[in-house]
Design a protein around this motif. Structure first.
Motif, PDB file in Angstrom:
ATOM      1  N   SER A  30       0.802  -1.224   0.000  1.00  0.00           N
ATOM      2  CA  SER A  30       0.000   0.000   0.000  1.00  0.00           C
ATOM      3  C   SER A  30       0.836   1.275   0.000  1.00  0.00           C
ATOM      4  N   LYS A  31       2.103   1.189   0.426  1.00  0.00           N
ATOM      5  CA  LYS A  31       2.914   2.404   0.442  1.00  0.00           C
ATOM      6  C   LYS A  31       4.355   2.118   0.050  1.00  0.00           C
ATOM      7  N   GLN A  32       4.959   3.095  -0.586  1.00  0.00           N
ATOM      8  CA  GLN A  32       6.359   2.987  -0.999  1.00  0.00           C
ATOM      9  C   GLN A  32       7.264   3.396   0.156  1.00  0.00           C
ATOM     10  N   SER A  33       8.404   2.736   0.266  1.00  0.00           N
ATOM     11  CA  SER A  33       9.357   3.093   1.326  1.00  0.00           C
ATOM     12  C   SER A  33      10.157   4.319   0.926  1.00  0.00           C
ATOM     13  N   GLY A  34      10.842   4.892   1.914  1.00  0.00           N
ATOM     14  CA  GLY A  34      11.769   5.976   1.621  1.00  0.00           C
ATOM     15  C   GLY A  34      13.026   5.443   0.953  1.00  0.00           C
ATOM     16  N   ARG A  35      13.952   6.345   0.623  1.00  0.00           N
ATOM     17  CA  ARG A  35      15.151   5.947  -0.113  1.00  0.00           C
ATOM     18  C   ARG A  35      16.018   4.988   0.705  1.00  0.00           C
ATOM     19  N   HIS A  36      16.220   5.283   1.994  1.00  0.00           N
ATOM     20  CA  HIS A  36      17.034   4.426   2.853  1.00  0.00           C
ATOM     21  C   HIS A  36      16.106   3.479   3.614  1.00  0.00           C
ATOM     22  N   VAL A  37      16.216   2.187   3.321  1.00  0.00           N
ATOM     23  CA  VAL A  37      15.331   1.188   3.939  1.00  0.00           C
ATOM     24  C   VAL A  37      15.852   0.803   5.322  1.00  0.00           C
ATOM     25  N   VAL A  38      17.136   0.448   5.421  1.00  0.00           N
ATOM     26  CA  VAL A  38      17.765   0.133   6.708  1.00  0.00           C
ATOM     27  C   VAL A  38      19.168   0.749   6.711  1.00  0.00           C
ATOM     28  N   THR A  39      19.503   1.411   7.815  1.00  0.00           N
ATOM     29  CA  THR A  39      20.842   1.980   7.981  1.00  0.00           C
ATOM     30  C   THR A  39      21.496   1.329   9.197  1.00  0.00           C
ATOM     31  N   LEU A  40      22.652   0.724   8.981  1.00  0.00           N
ATOM     32  CA  LEU A  40      23.412   0.086  10.062  1.00  0.00           C
ATOM     33  C   LEU A  40      24.626   0.955  10.370  1.00  0.00           C
ATOM     34  N   GLU A  41      24.767   1.342  11.645  1.00  0.00           N
ATOM     35  CA  GLU A  41      25.875   2.207  12.038  1.00  0.00           C
ATOM     36  C   GLU A  41      26.640   1.593  13.205  1.00  0.00           C
ATOM     37  N   ASN A  42      27.936   1.396  12.992  1.00  0.00           N
ATOM     38  CA  ASN A  42      28.837   0.992  14.081  1.00  0.00           C
ATOM     39  C   ASN A  42      28.352  -0.274  14.808  1.00  0.00           C
ATOM     40  N   ILE A  43      27.864  -1.259  14.036  1.00  0.00           N
ATOM     41  CA  ILE A  43      27.295  -2.480  14.618  1.00  0.00           C
ATOM     42  C   ILE A  43      28.408  -3.422  15.085  1.00  0.00           C
ATOM     43  N   THR A  44      28.320  -3.836  16.345  1.00  0.00           N
ATOM     44  CA  THR A  44      29.230  -4.843  16.900  1.00  0.00           C
ATOM     45  C   THR A  44      28.390  -5.950  17.525  1.00  0.00           C
ATOM     46  N   LYS A  45      28.693  -7.180  17.138  1.00  0.00           N
ATOM     47  CA  LYS A  45      27.954  -8.334  17.668  1.00  0.00           C
ATOM     48  C   LYS A  45      28.952  -9.433  18.003  1.00  0.00           C
ATOM     49  N   LYS A  46      28.885  -9.932  19.256  1.00  0.00           N
ATOM     50  CA  LYS A  46      29.815 -10.977  19.684  1.00  0.00           C
ATOM     51  C   LYS A  46      29.060 -12.088  20.396  1.00  0.00           C
ATOM     52  N   TYR A  47      29.592 -13.293  20.245  1.00  0.00           N
ATOM     53  CA  TYR A  47      29.175 -14.428  21.069  1.00  0.00           C
ATOM     54  C   TYR A  47      30.370 -14.795  21.949  1.00  0.00           C
TER      55      TYR A  47
ATOM     56  N   GLY B 231      28.642 -19.826  10.052  1.00  0.00           N
ATOM     57  CA  GLY B 231      29.383 -19.357  11.214  1.00  0.00           C
ATOM     58  C   GLY B 231      29.965 -17.967  11.052  1.00  0.00           C
ATOM     59  N   LYS B 232      29.771 -17.352   9.871  1.00  0.00           N
ATOM     60  CA  LYS B 232      30.294 -16.001   9.644  1.00  0.00           C
ATOM     61  C   LYS B 232      29.300 -14.921  10.064  1.00  0.00           C
ATOM     62  N   GLY B 233      28.062 -15.321  10.401  1.00  0.00           N
ATOM     63  CA  GLY B 233      27.108 -14.348  10.935  1.00  0.00           C
ATOM     64  C   GLY B 233      26.024 -13.894   9.985  1.00  0.00           C
ATOM     65  N   LYS B 234      25.762 -14.655   8.930  1.00  0.00           N
ATOM     66  CA  LYS B 234      24.749 -14.233   7.956  1.00  0.00           C
ATOM     67  C   LYS B 234      23.355 -14.157   8.599  1.00  0.00           C
ATOM     68  N   SER B 235      22.949 -15.263   9.246  1.00  0.00           N
ATOM     69  CA  SER B 235      21.614 -15.281   9.859  1.00  0.00           C
ATOM     70  C   SER B 235      21.515 -14.283  11.007  1.00  0.00           C
ATOM     71  N   THR B 236      22.618 -14.101  11.748  1.00  0.00           N
ATOM     72  CA  THR B 236      22.642 -13.111  12.836  1.00  0.00           C
ATOM     73  C   THR B 236      22.409 -11.715  12.281  1.00  0.00           C
ATOM     74  N   LEU B 237      23.096 -11.383  11.175  1.00  0.00           N
ATOM     75  CA  LEU B 237      22.931 -10.063  10.549  1.00  0.00           C
ATOM     76  C   LEU B 237      21.499  -9.876  10.058  1.00  0.00           C
ATOM     77  N   LEU B 238      20.910 -10.929   9.483  1.00  0.00           N
ATOM     78  CA  LEU B 238      19.518 -10.828   9.039  1.00  0.00           C
ATOM     79  C   LEU B 238      18.590 -10.522  10.205  1.00  0.00           C
ATOM     80  N   ARG B 239      18.819 -11.197  11.338  1.00  0.00           N
ATOM     81  CA  ARG B 239      17.953 -10.974  12.508  1.00  0.00           C
ATOM     82  C   ARG B 239      18.109  -9.554  13.054  1.00  0.00           C
ATOM     83  N   ILE B 240      19.332  -9.021  12.972  1.00  0.00           N
ATOM     84  CA  ILE B 240      19.551  -7.624  13.393  1.00  0.00           C
ATOM     85  C   ILE B 240      18.773  -6.689  12.481  1.00  0.00           C
ATOM     86  N   ILE B 241      18.866  -6.924  11.168  1.00  0.00           N
ATOM     87  CA  ILE B 241      18.164  -6.088  10.190  1.00  0.00           C
ATOM     88  C   ILE B 241      16.649  -6.179  10.384  1.00  0.00           C
TER      89      ILE B 241
END
Length: 641
Positions: free
Chosen positions: A315-332, A358-368
């Motif tokens: 029903s609606k168009q998104s803005g130009r920037h859909v997701v912005t990731l800044e200074n993301i740090t994730k550790k196990y 094990g490189k964090g693909k699914s983790t990054l998706l969950r963050i997004i």
């Protein structure tokens, strides 16, 4: 090698195979393909003797060694470490090792000639069987399949089903059988492991039969395609892409034959109808009726490739920037995934997120997607962004008592029943299939329902984690068509390279805990990444330029112009020679492909192996030459700029 003659296999009243025939020859690399339910896995079980055919024969040499990887092995567990489990492949070598150890112990207290001779014989046999290298081989194959040195000392029972399946694959490969039967070998592998397995199977001396839904993998490995369809086995003399072209040609011929036969049948029927009532012509009419009854009918061509005929609505168009990731740090506790990384997803991006497990693909998706908030940094969703997140755990969230249609109706009430049935039809739920309850559906069918739900959402941003798992080739094609029509933004994780190549316009990969980006398709990225790995090696191997004594130089501008002209002239000459070499190689490859397509070649195992080896070498030479041509062309363009 293995001959299947007039095979019939019935399940209840249904004949899964009806007098099917197929001969597997030494050294062949075969892809066994067909829609789900056509009996591919069943056929492998018949070959290894797990199932008994209703009629027909399967002939093979008594001493033939078969390595069989099947999905039942997922349930296998052991408290032994994975190196020990993999090395169980070396049955005789392990037996000899134990016997040698026992003899050495006996010799400590009973030093006799007889024991010395026995020890010498055992050690000689152990050496002939390459026993001293079996542990190295096991380490090598386990490493290729993604295991670290530390992993090899962990118990098999500590690993998930997918990783246990990798160990079983390693064990089967270490057995080095005469023929490998592999049922979905890439299901639990990440991209680096799949690529390693491709190289291994191409170099494997024995025959290989692969059941797989991975088109890219099949194209890389196989030189024969066998289609299981309507109870028959049809052989095509090439890889999967060859099969598609050849099948299209055969179907075109079949359509023409069907059309001509139908025209003749109608003509005969008109003649029969015209003369049936006349006493003088009745005998001739009866004769024509009998001839028509005996006529072997040509079947019309079935459309095995349904197309998607629904359009996405949001029903609606998104803005130009859909997701912005800044200074993301994730550790196990045991591993750093992301370290102060940044990225932006822009409107219209179709991003494939790739890399090893094990490189964090699914983790990054969950963050997004906002499903993981345990990180530092900032993930900001843009203006008017509406999101749908598809992950494998959502299959478990389906309502088991719902029918497929009810599941979509409860999720997308704004759609009409006709629209929802059209969407389900696109995902291969036709007729009364839409009324099947979720609880009776297979894993692949549940995945298709969950995907249909995701695609009916009023979302302009799709986050898809392994959407191609459990899907057959036909279903992957449908998903490709659907996502190609999607006008919003998406990011997807998948190990299906054909799918990624046809969906993505941008590639993300995680390297040194940073998000890296390549602006292009997967195929372009694959070529670029291979070249990127080769260039540093070439640079390291290149000798340092020699220092030259100063000479009297021409004026700088004039000398630069002359040097540039001479350099361009030489580079263009080199490019011309390279193009001639490429044309000659392509001509040779076509000749070799023609030989490989000739059935007679496969009667001579030595000649077949020689031709196949030459073909692989020439293809590799061509790839290297094309990379050099691209580098040279870029150099010329830079000088001409």
């Amino acid at each position: 090698m293995i001959a299947i003659n007039n095979l019939t296999f019935e399940i209840g009243a249904r004949a899964l195979y009806d007098e099917a025939n197929w001969h597997i020859k030494p050294g062949e690399k075969i892809g066994l393909i067909g829609a789900n339910g056509t009996g591919k896995t069943t056929l492998l079980k018949i070959i290894v003797g797990d199932y008994t055919p209703t009629s027909g024969t399967i002939s093979m040499a008594k001493d033939i060694a078969i390595g069989y990887l099947n999905q039942d092995l997922l349930s296998y567990s052991s408290d032994k470490n994975i190196l020990h489990v993999a090395m169980e492949a070396f049955e005789r070598q392990n037996q000899l090792h134990d016997e040698i150890e026992n003899l050495l112990q006996k010799l400590e207290t009973d030093y006799t000639e007889d024991l010395l001779h026995k020890l010498s014989d055992k050690q000689h046999e152990f050496e002939v069987l390459d026993g001293y290298n079996i542990e190295y081989k096991a380490h090598e194959i386990l490493a290729g399949l993604g295991f670290t040195e530390a992993d090899t000392h962990r118990k098999l029972s500590e690993f998930s089903g997918g990783w246990r399946m990798r160990v079983m694959l390693a064990k089967i490969l270490l057995q080095a059988p005469d023929i490998l039967l592999l049922d979905e070998p890439t299901n639990h592998l990440d991209l680096p492991s799949i690529q390693w397995l491709e190289d291994y199977l191409k170099a494997f001396d024995g025959a290989v039969v692969i059941v797989s839904h991975d088109r890219w993998f099949l194209d890389k490995v196989i030189n024969r395609t066998v289609e299981s369809r309507k109870g028959k086995l049809t052989v095509y003399a090439g890889n999967y892409s060859f099969y598609l072209e050849e099948k299209a040609q055969r179907e075109e011929i079949q359509k023409g034959e069907f059309k001509n036969q139908q025209s003749k049948i109608k003509q005969e029927e008109r003649l029969i109808e015209r003369f049936r009532a006349k006493a003088s012509k009745a005998k001739m009419a009866q004769s024509r009726i009998k001839a028509l009854d005996k006529l072997e009918r040509v079947d019309d061509v079935d459309d095995d490739n349904p197309s998607v005929n629904f359009s996405f609505r949001f029903s609606k168009q998104s803005g130009r920037h859909v997701v912005t990731l800044e200074n993301i740090t994730k550790k196990y506790p045991a591993i750093d995934i992301l370290d102060h990384t940044e990225a932006i997803i822009e409107k219209g991006d179709k991003i494939a997120l790739i890399g090893a497990n094990g490189k964090g693909k699914s983790t990054l998706l969950r963050i997004i997607a906002g499903a993981d908030t345990d990180y530092t940094g900032k993930s900001e969703t843009g203006h008017n962004v509406t999101q749908t997140f598809f992950a494998q755990h959502q299959l478990e969230a389906l309502h088991l008592e719902h029918t497929a249609l009810q599941e979509l109706q409860s999720f997308a009430p704004k759609h009409t029943e006709t629209e929802l049935r059209t969407i389900l039809g696109s995902f291969l739920f036709t007729g009364d299939d839409v009324f099947k309850k979720i609880k009776v559906l297979s894993g692949g069918e549940k995945s298709r329902v969950a995907l249909a739900k995701a695609l009916t959402a009023d979302a302009n941003f799709l986050v898809l984690d392994e959407p191609t798992n459990h899907l057959d080739i036909q279903s992957v094609n449908i998903l490709v068509q659907a996502l190609q029509q999607f006008e919003g933004t998406l990011i997807v994780v998948s190990h299906d390279r054909y799918f990624l190549d046809n969906v993505a316009n941008k590639i993300w990969f995680i390297e040194n805990q940073k998000i890296k980006q390549y602006p292009g398709t997967y195929r372009e990225f694959d070529e670029w990444y291979a070249k990127r790995k080769i260039e540093p090696k070439a640079a390291a191997a290149a000798p340092a330029p020699k220092k030259e004594e100063k000479k009297e130089q021409a004026p700088a501008k004039q000398q630069h112009s002359e040097n540039k002209f001479q350099q361009l002239k030489k580079l263009n000459q080199d490019l011309g020679k390279m193009e001639e070499q490429i044309a000659e190689l392509e001509k040779t490859i076509k000749q070799l492909e023609a030989q490989l397509a000739d059935e007679k070649l496969y009667n001579d195992a030595a000649k077949m192996k020689q031709v196949n080896s030459s073909y692989e070498v020439k293809k590799m030479d061509l790839g290297h030459l094309q990379l050099k041509w691209e580098a040279l062309a870029e150099q010329i363009m830079e000088l001409e700029a």
